[in-house]
Structures are given as structure tokens and as C-alpha cells.
Write an enzyme that holds these catalytic residues in place. Structure first.
Site, short mmCIF file in Angstrom:
data_model
loop_
_atom_site.label_atom_id
_atom_site.label_comp_id
_atom_site.label_asym_id
_atom_site.label_seq_id
_atom_site.Cartn_x
_atom_site.Cartn_y
_atom_site.Cartn_z
N HIS A 86 -0.85 -0.43 -9.77
CA HIS A 86 -1.55 -1.37 -8.87
C HIS A 86 -2.07 -2.55 -9.69
O HIS A 86 -3.23 -2.99 -9.54
CB HIS A 86 -2.69 -0.67 -8.12
CG HIS A 86 -2.85 -1.20 -6.72
ND1 HIS A 86 -2.93 -0.43 -5.60
CD2 HIS A 86 -2.92 -2.49 -6.27
CE1 HIS A 86 -3.07 -1.20 -4.53
NE2 HIS A 86 -3.06 -2.45 -4.92
N ASP B 291 4.20 -0.79 -7.12
CA ASP B 291 2.91 -1.10 -7.74
C ASP B 291 1.81 -0.33 -7.01
O ASP B 291 0.64 -0.61 -7.17
CB ASP B 291 2.64 -2.61 -7.69
CG ASP B 291 1.41 -3.00 -8.51
OD1 ASP B 291 1.34 -2.58 -9.68
OD2 ASP B 291 0.52 -3.70 -7.98
N GLU C 273 -2.53 7.38 -5.18
CA GLU C 273 -2.82 6.73 -6.46
C GLU C 273 -4.28 6.85 -6.91
O GLU C 273 -4.55 6.79 -8.11
CB GLU C 273 -2.44 5.25 -6.41
CG GLU C 273 -3.33 4.39 -5.55
CD GLU C 273 -2.82 2.95 -5.39
OE1 GLU C 273 -1.62 2.78 -5.10
OE2 GLU C 273 -3.62 2.03 -5.56
N ARG D 229 0.85 -1.19 0.00
CA ARG D 229 0.00 0.00 0.00
C ARG D 229 0.89 1.24 0.00
O ARG D 229 1.93 1.28 0.68
CB ARG D 229 -0.89 0.03 1.26
CG ARG D 229 -2.05 -0.96 1.21
CD ARG D 229 -3.08 -0.60 0.14
NE ARG D 229 -4.22 -1.48 0.10
CZ ARG D 229 -4.35 -2.54 -0.71
NH1 ARG D 229 -3.39 -2.85 -1.56
NH2 ARG D 229 -5.46 -3.27 -0.70
#
Ligand code: COI
Length: 331
Positions: A295, A258, A263, A234
Site C-alpha cells: 500500500h 498495492d 492487509e 482496495r
């Protein structure tokens, strides 16, 4: 029985249809994400299935209660974008899919690290402009490195196996010790001990209140010079401004991400004709030693099939039995 599934993408439909036929249960698949307005579509359903990074607001759950819906199943693992209190107050049970494919996440993290240490983005850029020389693009070997894995749940353990397959030395930190890894002596007692001993730090812990910005200036400064940092968990785990300072100073040699703390509103959107108004993100995204995926580590055929079908199994079980093997304990 009727279940309404939100945010259904085209790639999910075949798995959803397969489940529906096999179980002979009506599933209403809608492409809209779940919010208190779109919940109207679920009127008359017994359960709701959803998957989104956008927060689930509390009024969704009070409305579910009013509609008599008490079974809510996520197609993903993370439960950090909703309030357990709101669920409890409205008598809504929650399930998630904790292991749709730990390898999907672990494999991408190792792939990005390999690309970084073998200088793939640098070689690609040189090759495209016709520069086929080796120098100065010298690489590192994973089998010569020590990897520090923070979080030894399913994803962390899948990553450990892959790193070990490449011959890397692995040391771990977690507050919950895995007995097998403990027997191997894989754990260090403090995260600080891990920081100072490893060439790579990879994060595989859920976002909690007490690990917000766990990688900050102090953490980065205690790491070895030239450390590689990976985050497939996260965005909130990393203080992005501190990460940028670490890259600027050369303390951090490369980063694989990622996830990114801001985001929502950036990932899963086509920004080709729409500049991103986020200085920190643009700073990172412009660097060749920072590899970012949106992600998307979960996004494999195997994982998507499991997310859809296990979430539907969970929802059915919550509706029929008032419990599910993947029910989330709301405390
Ligand atoms: C999760 O399953 O929680 C993930 O991180 C995947 C995601 C795209 C939300």
C-alpha cells in the site's frame, strides 16, 4: 487554534513544520495512531488530523464530541475505515485529501505492469544466479495491448494518460462518465464487456458495499486467457482465493497489487523475523508473476507533502468556517 495530528512519521515532519510556521497555528504532532485512548492527547485541541489504515472505532467520535472537537481531517483519500453514522451522531465534520497525487498511484500501477510484461523479476532472478540467456523469458509490449480501466476518477484518468503514452489501447468502465472520455468513445456499457475484451484489467474505484469481491471466479473466467490484473485501490475488490485459482490455472498471467484484502496487520510492519500467518498472502508473495507493494503507491515526496499540508488546510477551514472544500458529504 490548536490542531493535533496523529500518526506523524519522520518524513512528514518537515512539511508539517513548514505549514505551522507559515500559518502561525500550533500543531501538536504525535506518532501514535488515533484510537479512543490516544485521543486523550488531543484534549484542548480544536481539530484532529489523522492517517491510518487501522479502522477508526465509533467511540473515538463520541469522545471527540465530549472534548468539543468537531473537525476531523484525514491525510488520505479513502473513507472506508470509519462510520459516517458515528460521525454524524457526534456532530463531527470530516474532510479528506482527494487528490494528493493521482499520478503517484497511477505511475506505480504502470511500473508494475511494465515490470511484469517485460519479465523483470524473472530476468533479475536469472541474472543473480548467473544465467544470462534470453530464452524462455520472452516479453510482451504494452503498445500491443488493450488495457481496461475500471474507475475513471482522478487516478484512473492519470493511469489512462500514461497507458496511452505507451501506445496502449484503453477502454474504460465507470458508473460516472467523464465527459471527455465519453466524447472519445472510451467507455463500454458493462463491466462484462470490458472483461472479455482486454489484456489488462486495472482497478481504480473506491471500496463500496456493492463492489466487494467484484473480481471473483466468474469475473476472472470471463476474461481473456493470459490476462494481467492490477489493483491499486482496495483489497476488498478482489476475491483473493479466486485470484489464486486464476493464477494456478494460467488464466491470469500476472498480477500487480498495492493492496490486499487482509492487509491490516501485514503491511507497514517489519516481518523479517516474524513469519506472516496468512496462507493466501504467502502464496501470492512467493510467485514471481505477482508483484506486491505494501500500500505504498501513495508514498512519494510530492504526495506526502500534499497529504500533510492539504489536510491541515482542510482542518483549519473546518474549524474556522464550519466547512472545507474537501469536506466529505456524510449523507
Ligand atoms: C488512500 O489515500 O486512501 C490510500 O489508499 C493510501 C493509504 C496508504 C491509505
Amino acid at each position: 487554534m490548536k490542531i493535533t495530528a496523529y500518526g506523524i512519521r519522520e518524513d512528514e515532519r518537515p512539511y508539517l513544520n513548514e505549514w505551522q510556521e507559515k500559518n502561525n497555528i500550533e500543531v501538536q504532532a504525535v506518532s501514535e495512531l488515533l484510537d479512543s485512548e490516544t485521543l486523550e492527547l488531543a484534549k484542548g485541541s480544536d481539530g484532529v488530523v489523522a492517517f491510518q489504515q487501522k479502522p477508526y472505532t465509533d467511540d473515538i467520535f463520541s469522545k471527540m464530541n465530549r472534548f468539543g472537537i468537531h473537525a476531523f481531517s484525514l491525510r488520505n483519500v479513502g473513507v472506508d475505515n470509519l462510520s459516517f453514522n458515528a460521525l454524524k451522531e457526534n456532530n463531527v465534520m470530516l474532510s479528506n485529501v482527494p487528490a494528493y497525487s493521482p499520478n503517484a498511484i497511477a505511475e506505480l500501477s504502470v511500473t508494475q505492469l511494465m515490470a511484469l510484461i517485460r519479465r523483470i523479476p524473472d530476468f533479475q532472478a536469472k541474472m543473480k544466479r548467473g544465467d544470462f540467456r534470453w530464452e524462455p523469458t520472452i516479453a510482451l509490449e504494452l503498445n500491443q495491448m488493450t488495457v481496461g480501466v475500471i474507475g475513471t476518477g482522478r487516478i484512473g484518468r492519470a493511469a489512462i494518460d500514461i497507458f496511452k503514452g505507451f501506445g496502449a489501447k484503453v477502454i474504460c468502465y465507470d458508473v460516472f462518465l467523464n465527459p471527455e472520455l465519453e466524447k472519445e468513445g472510451a467507455y463500454v456499457d458493462t463491466v462484462e464487456e470490458l472483461y472479455k475484451s482486454v489484456d489488462v484489467v486495472t482497478l481504480h474505484v473506491p471500496a463500496l458495499k456493492d463492489n466487494y469481491h467484484m473480481l471473483d471466479d466468474k469475473a476472472f473466467n470471463s476474461m481473456k486467457d493470459g490476462v494481467f490484473v492490477l489493483n491499486y485501490s482496495r483489497g476488498s475488490l478482489i476475491d483473493t482465493a479466486a485470484l489464486i485459482r486464476g493464477l494456478d490455472s494460467g488464466k491470469i498471467a500476472g498480477v500487480g497489487l498495492d493492496t490486499y484484502e487482509n492487509e491490516v496487520g501485514i503491511f507497514e510492519i517489519d516481518h523479517e523475523d516474524q513469519p506472516i500467518d496468512d496462507e493466501m498472502f504467502n502464496n501470492l508473495n512467493a510467485r514471481r508473476n505477482v508483484m506486491i507493494t505494501p500500500h505504498a503507491a501513495f508514498y512519494t515526496t510530492n504526495a506526502v507533502k500534499n497529504m500533510v499540508q492539504v489536510a491541515l488546510d482542510n482542518n483549519r477551514s473546518l474549524i474556522e468556517n464550519g466547512t472545507s472544500q474537501n469536506q466529505v458529504d456524510l449523507g
